[in-house]
Scaffold this motif. Structure first.
Motif, PDB file in Angstrom:
ATOM      1  N   GLY A 211      54.634   9.590  43.691  1.00 53.79           N
ATOM      2  CA  GLY A 211      55.760   9.171  44.510  1.00 53.79           C
ATOM      3  C   GLY A 211      56.424  10.275  45.306  1.00 53.79           C
ATOM      4  N   GLN A 212      55.802  11.440  45.391  1.00 58.12           N
ATOM      5  CA  GLN A 212      56.372  12.581  46.111  1.00 58.12           C
ATOM      6  C   GLN A 212      55.266  13.252  46.923  1.00 58.12           C
ATOM      7  N   ALA A 213      55.671  14.065  47.879  1.00 55.97           N
ATOM      8  CA  ALA A 213      54.701  14.873  48.614  1.00 55.97           C
ATOM      9  C   ALA A 213      54.140  15.934  47.682  1.00 55.97           C
ATOM     10  N   GLU A 214      52.932  16.375  47.954  1.00 53.08           N
ATOM     11  CA  GLU A 214      52.327  17.393  47.101  1.00 53.08           C
ATOM     12  C   GLU A 214      52.961  18.759  47.336  1.00 53.08           C
ATOM     13  N   VAL A 215      52.831  19.624  46.339  1.00 54.22           N
ATOM     14  CA  VAL A 215      53.354  20.987  46.393  1.00 54.22           C
ATOM     15  C   VAL A 215      52.168  21.935  46.496  1.00 54.22           C
ATOM     16  N   VAL A 216      52.185  22.838  47.489  1.00 56.77           N
ATOM     17  CA  VAL A 216      51.112  23.809  47.662  1.00 56.77           C
ATOM     18  C   VAL A 216      51.724  25.199  47.744  1.00 56.77           C
ATOM     19  N   VAL A 217      51.224  26.105  46.901  1.00 54.01           N
ATOM     20  CA  VAL A 217      51.665  27.500  46.939  1.00 54.01           C
ATOM     21  C   VAL A 217      50.437  28.398  46.881  1.00 54.01           C
ATOM     22  N   GLU A 218      50.573  29.609  47.434  1.00 51.66           N
ATOM     23  CA  GLU A 218      49.480  30.576  47.406  1.00 51.66           C
ATOM     24  C   GLU A 218      50.066  31.960  47.208  1.00 51.66           C
ATOM     25  N   ASP A 219      49.329  32.782  46.482  1.00 47.08           N
ATOM     26  CA  ASP A 219      49.734  34.163  46.282  1.00 47.08           C
ATOM     27  C   ASP A 219      48.514  35.053  46.409  1.00 47.08           C
ATOM     28  N   ARG A 220      48.688  36.216  47.034  1.00 45.12           N
ATOM     29  CA  ARG A 220      47.607  37.201  47.182  1.00 45.12           C
ATOM     30  C   ARG A 220      48.038  38.496  46.511  1.00 45.12           C
ATOM     31  N   GLU A 221      47.131  39.056  45.752  1.00 45.01           N
ATOM     32  CA  GLU A 221      47.385  40.304  45.047  1.00 45.01           C
ATOM     33  C   GLU A 221      46.088  41.097  44.948  1.00 45.01           C
ATOM     34  N   ALA A 222      46.198  42.353  44.553  1.00 45.93           N
ATOM     35  CA  ALA A 222      45.013  43.170  44.286  1.00 45.93           C
ATOM     36  C   ALA A 222      44.431  42.832  42.917  1.00 45.93           C
ATOM     37  N   ASP A 223      45.251  42.252  42.044  1.00 48.21           N
ATOM     38  CA  ASP A 223      44.844  41.896  40.684  1.00 48.21           C
ATOM     39  C   ASP A 223      44.833  40.368  40.546  1.00 48.21           C
ATOM     40  N   LEU A 224      43.716  39.800  40.113  1.00 47.79           N
ATOM     41  CA  LEU A 224      43.589  38.353  40.012  1.00 47.79           C
ATOM     42  C   LEU A 224      44.574  37.764  39.007  1.00 47.79           C
TER      43      LEU A 224
ATOM     44  N   PRO B 251      40.191  45.108  47.267  1.00 46.20           N
ATOM     45  CA  PRO B 251      40.303  43.718  46.813  1.00 46.20           C
ATOM     46  C   PRO B 251      41.469  42.993  47.483  1.00 46.20           C
ATOM     47  N   ASP B 252      41.284  41.758  47.741  1.00 43.25           N
ATOM     48  CA  ASP B 252      42.332  40.889  48.260  1.00 43.25           C
ATOM     49  C   ASP B 252      42.095  39.531  47.610  1.00 43.25           C
ATOM     50  N   LEU B 253      42.641  39.350  46.429  1.00 43.92           N
ATOM     51  CA  LEU B 253      42.400  38.151  45.632  1.00 43.92           C
ATOM     52  C   LEU B 253      43.547  37.173  45.812  1.00 43.92           C
ATOM     53  N   SER B 254      43.192  35.903  45.929  1.00 39.11           N
ATOM     54  CA  SER B 254      44.229  34.900  46.119  1.00 39.11           C
ATOM     55  C   SER B 254      44.081  33.776  45.111  1.00 39.11           C
ATOM     56  N   CYS B 255      45.208  33.149  44.830  1.00 41.56           N
ATOM     57  CA  CYS B 255      45.261  31.966  43.978  1.00 41.56           C
ATOM     58  C   CYS B 255      46.086  30.928  44.725  1.00 41.56           C
ATOM     59  N   ARG B 256      45.459  29.801  45.015  1.00 43.93           N
ATOM     60  CA  ARG B 256      46.149  28.714  45.709  1.00 43.93           C
ATOM     61  C   ARG B 256      46.236  27.527  44.763  1.00 43.93           C
TER      62      ARG B 256
ATOM     63  N   ARG C 106      51.725  34.723  39.380  1.00 44.65           N
ATOM     64  CA  ARG C 106      52.763  34.493  40.393  1.00 44.65           C
ATOM     65  C   ARG C 106      52.629  33.121  41.037  1.00 44.65           C
ATOM     66  N   ALA C 107      51.399  32.693  41.341  1.00 44.65           N
ATOM     67  CA  ALA C 107      51.201  31.385  41.971  1.00 44.65           C
ATOM     68  C   ALA C 107      51.633  30.257  41.041  1.00 44.65           C
TER      69      ALA C 107
END
Length: 100
Positions: A64-77, A52-57, A83-84
């Motif tokens: 009034g601000q730039a958007e925030v984007v984060v991503e995390d990949r784990e074996a457990d969803l 498994p290679d599950l990600s959450c973005r 974490r994301a």
């Protein structure tokens, strides 16, 4: 706050969707009206391969601000989601408290 949750590589169940929404609201509630919307993409990147290679973005749109984007990949969803969302909350806090 508008929340959009999508999944790719597996079915998005109602309980999972509700859990993600609840955690998002808890993580971002103190920023209230400054958050315009949030998009969450859950994905199994190795659908056809072993392991498994599950990600959450997470993409947070701010007023009034730039958007925030984060991503995390784990074996457990659940761990990837946790974490994301934690990272997104901290990044939004930094973005909103930083002097312009």
């Amino acid at each position: 706050m508008h929340i959009d949750i999508r999944a790719r590589g597996f079915a998005l169940t109602d309980p999972l969707c509700e859990q993600v929404e609840r955690r998002l609201r808890l993580a971002l509630t103190r920023h209230g009206t400054r958050v315009r919307g949030v998009s969450v993409w859950l994905e199994d990147r190795n659908v056809s391969r072993d392991g498994p290679d599950l990600s959450c973005r997470v993409r947070v749109r701010l007023k009034g601000q730039a958007e925030v984007v984060v991503e995390d990949r784990e074996a457990d969803l659940q761990r990837a989601i946790s974490r994301a969302l934690d990272r997104a909350s901290r990044a939004v806090e930094r973005r909103l408290t930083r002097p312009r």
